[in-house]
Design an enzyme around this catalytic site. Structure first.
Site, PDB file in Angstrom:
ATOM      1  N   HIS A  99       0.877  -1.172   0.000  1.00 41.02           N
ATOM      2  CA  HIS A  99       0.000   0.000   0.000  1.00 41.02           C
ATOM      3  C   HIS A  99       0.917   1.227   0.000  1.00 41.02           C
ATOM      4  O   HIS A  99       2.004   1.184   0.594  1.00 41.02           O
ATOM      5  CB  HIS A  99      -0.823   0.114   1.276  1.00 41.02           C
ATOM      6  N   ASP A 102       2.291   2.000   3.374  1.00 44.23           N
ATOM      7  CA  ASP A 102       3.267   1.063   3.971  1.00 44.23           C
ATOM      8  C   ASP A 102       4.681   1.539   3.720  1.00 44.23           C
ATOM      9  O   ASP A 102       5.579   1.299   4.530  1.00 44.23           O
ATOM     10  CB  ASP A 102       3.228  -0.342   3.326  1.00 44.23           C
ATOM     11  N   GLU A 230     -10.711  -6.649  -4.483  1.00 46.49           N
ATOM     12  CA  GLU A 230     -10.541  -7.697  -3.465  1.00 46.49           C
ATOM     13  C   GLU A 230     -11.765  -7.726  -2.554  1.00 46.49           C
ATOM     14  O   GLU A 230     -11.941  -6.850  -1.710  1.00 46.49           O
ATOM     15  CB  GLU A 230      -9.268  -7.411  -2.655  1.00 46.49           C
ATOM     16  N   GLU A 266      -8.996 -13.578  -1.369  1.00 45.62           N
ATOM     17  CA  GLU A 266      -8.214 -13.929  -0.185  1.00 45.62           C
ATOM     18  C   GLU A 266      -8.919 -15.026   0.595  1.00 45.62           C
ATOM     19  O   GLU A 266     -10.132 -14.959   0.829  1.00 45.62           O
ATOM     20  CB  GLU A 266      -8.023 -12.689   0.691  1.00 45.62           C
ATOM     21  N   HIS A 269     -10.795 -13.927   3.732  1.00 49.05           N
ATOM     22  CA  HIS A 269     -12.009 -13.161   3.420  1.00 49.05           C
ATOM     23  C   HIS A 269     -13.133 -14.096   2.990  1.00 49.05           C
ATOM     24  O   HIS A 269     -14.304 -13.842   3.271  1.00 49.05           O
ATOM     25  CB  HIS A 269     -11.723 -12.133   2.322  1.00 49.05           C
ATOM     26  N   ASP A 294      -4.701 -13.736  -2.502  1.00 47.72           N
ATOM     27  CA  ASP A 294      -4.005 -13.416  -1.260  1.00 47.72           C
ATOM     28  C   ASP A 294      -4.018 -14.677  -0.416  1.00 47.72           C
ATOM     29  O   ASP A 294      -5.077 -15.137   0.041  1.00 47.72           O
ATOM     30  CB  ASP A 294      -4.677 -12.248  -0.533  1.00 47.72           C
ATOM     31  N   ASP A 305     -10.355 -11.808  11.030  1.00 46.64           N
ATOM     32  CA  ASP A 305      -9.396 -11.822   9.932  1.00 46.64           C
ATOM     33  C   ASP A 305      -7.978 -11.970  10.488  1.00 46.64           C
ATOM     34  O   ASP A 305      -7.245 -11.003  10.615  1.00 46.64           O
ATOM     35  CB  ASP A 305      -9.546 -10.507   9.157  1.00 46.64           C
ATOM     36  N   ASP A 307      -5.385 -13.617   9.263  1.00 49.43           N
ATOM     37  CA  ASP A 307      -4.296 -13.564   8.279  1.00 49.43           C
ATOM     38  C   ASP A 307      -3.114 -14.458   8.641  1.00 49.43           C
ATOM     39  O   ASP A 307      -1.952 -14.032   8.641  1.00 49.43           O
ATOM     40  CB  ASP A 307      -3.781 -12.118   8.120  1.00 49.43           C
ATOM     41  N   ASP A 338      -0.506 -12.472   1.953  1.00 48.45           N
ATOM     42  CA  ASP A 338      -1.114 -11.458   2.823  1.00 48.45           C
ATOM     43  C   ASP A 338      -1.320 -12.133   4.179  1.00 48.45           C
ATOM     44  O   ASP A 338      -2.431 -12.500   4.557  1.00 48.45           O
ATOM     45  CB  ASP A 338      -2.435 -10.976   2.217  1.00 48.45           C
TER      46      ASP A 338
HETATM   47  C1  XLS Z   1      -7.339  -6.497   4.466  1.00 44.92           C
HETATM   48  C2  XLS Z   1      -6.939  -6.697   3.081  1.00 44.92           C
HETATM   49  C3  XLS Z   1      -5.872  -5.748   2.558  1.00 44.92           C
HETATM   50  C4  XLS Z   1      -5.782  -5.815   1.075  1.00 44.92           C
HETATM   51  C5  XLS Z   1      -5.033  -4.692   0.440  1.00 44.92           C
HETATM   52  O1  XLS Z   1      -8.009  -7.317   5.074  1.00 44.92           O
HETATM   53  O2  XLS Z   1      -6.564  -8.033   2.948  1.00 44.92           O
HETATM   54  O3  XLS Z   1      -4.653  -5.980   3.160  1.00 44.92           O
HETATM   55  O4  XLS Z   1      -5.197  -7.018   0.635  1.00 44.92           O
HETATM   56  O5  XLS Z   1      -5.538  -3.462   0.801  1.00 44.92           O
HETATM   57 CA    CA Z   2      -5.729  -9.140   1.255  1.00 49.10          CA
HETATM   58 CA    CA Z   3      -7.158 -10.337   5.467  1.00 50.58          CA
END
Ligand code: XLS
Ligand code: CA
Ligand code: CA
Length: 439
Positions: A99, A102, A230, A266, A269, A294, A305, A307, A338
């Site tokens: 991003h 970042d 996404e 993702e 998600h 992702d 979430d 991750d 991700d």
């Molecule tokens: C957040 C998202 C984010 C996207 C990019 O949950 O996964 O990180 O991948 O903005």
């Molecule tokens: Ca993501």
């Molecule tokens: Ca996520």
């Protein structure tokens, strides 16, 4: 100077190896179904999780020991670039993703913020040139800063809409500058918490207007990246507009955006939306919009979430199955981690172990999925299960020859002959187990 304990480039040593700093399954040069693993998987590292996040959660502060954290401001931003390219080398990964926020700190004005970004983008460009590493995608963070409290493209505040547009315009320019292969839109704050104060119709129309402007501007500057949306159902918003693959598809269709977008799906998600990852990938694949993934996983017992790095071989196998069947495979997209190390895995080497675990899990998934395809395992299951549509009345239905009158005539004379067959679910799962264990 090393940010990762002078760890050397990780090599493939095979599944018998006991070396934790080696790949057990990911053999970049191994050819599977006509392409190398490297070409199939196109792994990417996510800048935000591995270089910017510090392991904080709503109940506690950061725990990560990051050698670059001794710096701050632009010095920190520059050190993170070096750390990123070092990790890419260690893991032998070709791509990364970020991003805008970042990579460089925000200044006190948009002008200053943009200057900071320009400086870091130039540094990234130099590093890309000397290392041959590539940008899988970039995106604009329009969810962290308090100005986006009511959303970005779906805010009630036109000034914020304009700011968001300026931010994406800049991000598109940087994407072009760095030759990014994709550009991602994830709308963390594009949603609502109550309909009592929300003009749902206007917000969705505005989101579409925003995306059309982005498409137009990318065209104007000659940035030919694949645009990706996404989907995610919630977090941070209570209800997010790009809820899942199917919802996003119908939005793209309604607003004539389908020709310009594919989906970045993702795993975590998908599960937040109440789906499996393979469901989301299948919905995208059969509609021609599977663009990139992702790679991560959630935790059944937590339900948010989280991750986590992907280590579930069932999930990676079924994900790779969809990707292999997708036209052109993952195409211009990739497998972007991700994913973040747990708050308890705070040493730099944990970031390396985590990526090895994820890469090996996807490599293994790729091997198993390829064998399932070669052996026509699921093809045979579907052929048998749907055989009734291959001939007779079924063939008439599929070809469009049948109508309610012909079907009624058939049903009237056939009503006592209806025989269903077992779905053989347990046998199918056992077969899948055999493939995961034996391939
Ligand atoms: C957040 C998202 C984010 C996207 C990019 O949950 O996964 O990180 O991948 O903005
Ligand atoms: Ca993501
Ligand atoms: Ca996520």
């Amino acid at each position: 100077m090393s940010y990762f304990d002078n760890i050397q480039t990780i090599k493939y040593e095979g599944k018998q190896s006991n070396n934790p700093l080696s790949f057990k399954f990911y053999n970049p040069d191994q050819v599977i179904l006509g392409k190398t693993m490297r070409e199939h998987l196109r792994f990417a590292i996510a800048y935000w999780h591995s270089f910017s996040a510090n392991g904080s959660d709503p109940f506690g502060s950061g725990t990560m020991l990051r050698t670059w954290d001794k710096y701050d401001g632009m010095d920190l931003a520059k050190a993170r670039v070096e750390a990123c390219f070092e990790l890419l080398n260690i893991l032998d990964v070709d791509y990364f993703a970020f991003h805008d926020r970042d990579i460089a700190p925000e200044g006190s004005t948009l002008q200053e913020t943009n200057r900071n970004l320009d400086e870091i983008v130039a540094l990234i460009k130099d590093n890309m040139k000397s290392s041959g590493k590539k940008l899988l995608w970039n995106t604009a963070n329009m969810f962290t800063n308090p100005r986006f409290v009511h959303g970005a493209a779906t805010t009630n505040n036109a000034d914020v809409f304009a700011y968001a547009a300026a931010q994406v315009k800049k991000a598109l320019e940087h994407g072009k500058e760095l030759g990014s292969e994709n550009y991602v839109f994830w709308g963390g704050r594009e949603g609502y918490e109550t309909l009592l104060n929300t003009d749902l119709g206007l917000e969705l129309d505005n989101l579409a207007r925003f995306l059309h402007m982005a498409v137009d501007y990318a065209k104007e500057i000659g940035f030919d990246a694949q645009f990706l949306i996404e989907p995610k159902p919630k977090e941070p918003s209570k209800h997010q507009y790009d809820f899942d693959a199917a919802t996003t598809l119908s939005f793209l269709q309604k607003y004539d955006l389908l020709p310009y977008f594919k989906l970045n799906l993702e795993a975590n998600h998908a599960t937040l939306a109440g789906h499996t990852f393979e469901h989301e990938l299948r919905v995208a694949r059969i509609n021609g919009v599977l663009g990139s993934i992702d790679a991560n996983q959630g935790d059944m017992l937590l339900g948010w979430d989280t991750d986590e790095f992907p280590t579930d071989l069932y999930a990676t196998t079924l994900a790779m199955y969809e990707i292999l069947l997708n036209e052109g495979g993952i195409g211009r997209g990739g497998v972007n981690f991700d994913a973040k190390v747990r708050r308890t895995s705070f040493e730099p080497v944990d970031v390396v172990y985590a990526h090895i675990a994820g890469m090996d899990s996807f490599a293994r998934g790729l091997q198993v999925a390829a064998k399932l395809i070669e052996d026509r395992v699921f093809d045979n299951i579907l052929d048998t299960r749907y055989a009734s549509f291959k001939s007779g009345i079924g063939a008439d239905i599929v070809s469009g020859k049948a109508n309610f009158k012909t079907l009624e005539a058939y049903a009237l004379q056939n009503s006592n002959n209806i025989v269903n067959q077992s779905g053989r679910l347990e046998l199918i799962k056992a077969t899948l187990n055999q493939y995961i264990i034996n391939v």
